[in-house]
Design a protein around this motif. Structure first.
Motif, mmCIF file in Angstrom:
data_model
loop_
_atom_site.group_PDB
_atom_site.id
_atom_site.type_symbol
_atom_site.label_atom_id
_atom_site.label_comp_id
_atom_site.label_asym_id
_atom_site.label_seq_id
_atom_site.Cartn_x
_atom_site.Cartn_y
_atom_site.Cartn_z
ATOM 1 N N ASN A 1 -9.874 -7.231 -14.104
ATOM 2 C CA ASN A 1 -10.622 -7.909 -13.042
ATOM 3 C C ASN A 1 -11.407 -6.925 -12.181
ATOM 4 N N GLY A 2 -11.454 -5.651 -12.600
ATOM 5 C CA GLY A 2 -12.206 -4.650 -11.845
ATOM 6 C C GLY A 2 -11.464 -4.088 -10.644
ATOM 7 N N ARG A 3 -10.159 -4.400 -10.523
ATOM 8 C CA ARG A 3 -9.361 -3.881 -9.409
ATOM 9 C C ARG A 3 -8.747 -2.540 -9.790
ATOM 10 N N ALA A 4 -8.614 -1.661 -8.827
ATOM 11 C CA ALA A 4 -8.022 -0.348 -9.051
ATOM 12 C C ALA A 4 -6.558 -0.482 -9.429
ATOM 13 N N ILE A 5 -6.126 0.269 -10.426
ATOM 14 C CA ILE A 5 -4.721 0.307 -10.837
ATOM 15 C C ILE A 5 -4.021 1.395 -10.033
ATOM 16 N N GLY A 6 -2.833 1.102 -9.523
ATOM 17 C CA GLY A 6 -2.094 2.058 -8.705
ATOM 18 C C GLY A 6 -1.701 3.312 -9.473
ATOM 19 N N VAL A 7 -1.735 4.433 -8.797
ATOM 20 C CA VAL A 7 -1.324 5.703 -9.398
ATOM 21 C C VAL A 7 0.186 5.870 -9.253
ATOM 22 N N ASP A 8 0.786 6.650 -10.124
ATOM 23 C CA ASP A 8 2.220 6.915 -10.075
ATOM 24 C C ASP A 8 2.424 8.298 -9.461
ATOM 25 N N ASN A 9 2.784 8.338 -8.194
ATOM 26 C CA ASN A 9 2.977 9.613 -7.500
ATOM 27 C C ASN A 9 4.375 10.193 -7.677
ATOM 28 N N THR A 10 5.270 9.483 -8.354
ATOM 29 C CA THR A 10 6.638 9.976 -8.476
ATOM 30 C C THR A 10 6.842 10.911 -9.657
ATOM 31 N N GLN A 11 6.181 10.650 -10.774
ATOM 32 C CA GLN A 11 6.405 11.472 -11.959
ATOM 33 C C GLN A 11 5.110 11.997 -12.570
ATOM 34 N N GLY A 12 4.024 11.814 -11.906
ATOM 35 C CA GLY A 12 2.749 12.265 -12.454
ATOM 36 C C GLY A 12 2.050 11.153 -13.201
ATOM 37 N N ASN A 13 0.807 11.382 -13.548
ATOM 38 C CA ASN A 13 -0.017 10.351 -14.146
ATOM 39 C C ASN A 13 -1.116 11.019 -14.936
ATOM 40 N N THR A 14 -1.620 10.344 -15.964
ATOM 41 C CA THR A 14 -2.785 10.892 -16.667
ATOM 42 C C THR A 14 -4.074 10.559 -15.925
ATOM 43 N N MET A 15 -4.028 9.568 -15.024
ATOM 44 C CA MET A 15 -5.203 9.293 -14.180
ATOM 45 C C MET A 15 -5.399 10.463 -13.221
ATOM 46 N N ASP A 16 -6.632 10.724 -12.866
ATOM 47 C CA ASP A 16 -6.946 11.792 -11.905
ATOM 48 C C ASP A 16 -6.325 13.115 -12.363
ATOM 49 N N SER A 17 -6.604 13.484 -13.619
ATOM 50 C CA SER A 17 -6.041 14.727 -14.168
ATOM 51 C C SER A 17 -7.106 15.517 -14.910
ATOM 52 N N ARG A 18 -6.828 16.774 -15.135
ATOM 53 C CA ARG A 18 -7.695 17.675 -15.894
ATOM 54 C C ARG A 18 -6.827 18.302 -16.984
ATOM 55 N N VAL B 1 -0.763 2.490 -3.244
ATOM 56 C CA VAL B 1 -0.699 1.467 -2.196
ATOM 57 C C VAL B 1 0.021 0.263 -2.793
ATOM 58 N N ASP B 2 1.204 -0.048 -2.247
ATOM 59 C CA ASP B 2 2.020 -1.130 -2.789
ATOM 60 C C ASP B 2 1.303 -2.471 -2.720
ATOM 61 N N GLY B 3 1.505 -3.249 -3.762
ATOM 62 C CA GLY B 3 0.987 -4.606 -3.786
ATOM 63 C C GLY B 3 2.009 -5.582 -3.242
ATOM 64 N N VAL B 4 1.621 -6.847 -3.200
ATOM 65 C CA VAL B 4 2.525 -7.910 -2.747
ATOM 66 C C VAL B 4 2.576 -8.929 -3.877
ATOM 67 N N CYS B 5 3.654 -8.861 -4.656
ATOM 68 C CA CYS B 5 3.783 -9.693 -5.850
ATOM 69 C C CYS B 5 3.689 -11.188 -5.522
ATOM 70 N N ALA B 6 4.362 -11.619 -4.466
ATOM 71 C CA ALA B 6 4.390 -13.045 -4.108
ATOM 72 C C ALA B 6 3.004 -13.586 -3.785
ATOM 73 N N GLN B 7 2.091 -12.714 -3.337
ATOM 74 C CA GLN B 7 0.734 -13.143 -2.995
ATOM 75 C C GLN B 7 -0.276 -12.812 -4.102
ATOM 76 N N GLY B 8 0.232 -12.241 -5.212
ATOM 77 C CA GLY B 8 -0.647 -11.907 -6.330
ATOM 78 C C GLY B 8 -1.522 -10.689 -6.075
ATOM 79 N N ILE B 9 -1.124 -9.831 -5.141
ATOM 80 C CA ILE B 9 -1.889 -8.625 -4.809
ATOM 81 C C ILE B 9 -1.289 -7.457 -5.600
#
Length: 185
Positions: free
Chosen positions: A76-93, A129-137
């Motif tokens: 839907n064109g919404r940003a996917i949350g990054v994983d700051n706890t164990q690392g992520n391939t997003m935003d990497s070199r 940035v945490d979403g709100v599951c009950a509100q579909g965010i």
């Protein structure tokens, strides 16, 4: 082949010998863009250069690669949350260096040495940035550095010595012996 949940991988099958005197070069430039909301932070690119060839009984391959991975968007064109706890391939070199040299002892036996170095580093320029599951965010991201977070770096180095003996299909096929040398990184 790519595996479900894996960051990717490649299987390279070579089914014939290079012609004597062969010298090949390959350059690849790739870009990944979302279908909407194209911005610098969501753009990824990768470039590789490879040279290979054969001189008499000796064949070689050297490959260099660099990848700058951007952030991901959902369907839907919404940003996917990054994983700051164990690392992520997003935003990497990442960069990758591969060298192989092989030598045919005779028509049926071959020795090959392969050396590979892979390095990936998360830039950690974004907060989850945490979403709100009950509100579909859904969970998303915002620019910032996670507290007490340093840049995650993963390196790998490996040397592989392969000895291959080939015989006719009637007598059984191919036998390969691999010896892996894993230096400390």
């Amino acid at each position: 082949m790519n595996d479900l949940g894996a960051t990717g991988g490649v299987i390279n099958l070579i089914t014939c010998r290079l012609e004597n005197g062969a010298f090949n070069q390959h350059v690849s430039v790739q870009t990944t863009l979302p279908t909407e909301k194209i911005r610098g932070e969501t753009t990824s690119y990768k470039t590789t250069y490879r040279v290979d060839g054969r001189v008499d009984k000796l064949n070689y391959l050297v490959s260099l690669g660099y990848e700058n991975q951007g952030l991901y968007l959902d369907g839907n064109g919404r940003a996917i949350g990054v994983d700051n706890t164990q690392g992520n391939t997003m935003d990497s070199r990442a960069y990758d260096v591969l060298a192989k040299v092989g030598y045919w002892l005779n028509d049926d036996q071959r020795v090959q040495l392969s050396v590979n170095r892979y390095h990936i580093r998360g830039e950690n320029d974004y907060l989850s940035v945490d979403g709100v599951c009950a509100q579909g965010i859904p969970t998303t991201f915002a620019r910032g550095t996670p507290p007490a977070m340093r840049r995650l770096t993963v390196c790998g180095a490996r040397a592989l010595l392969t000895i291959t003996t080939i015989w006719s299909q009637q007598s059984g096929g191919v036998q390969t012996l691999d010896a892996v040398i894993q230096p400390g990184v």
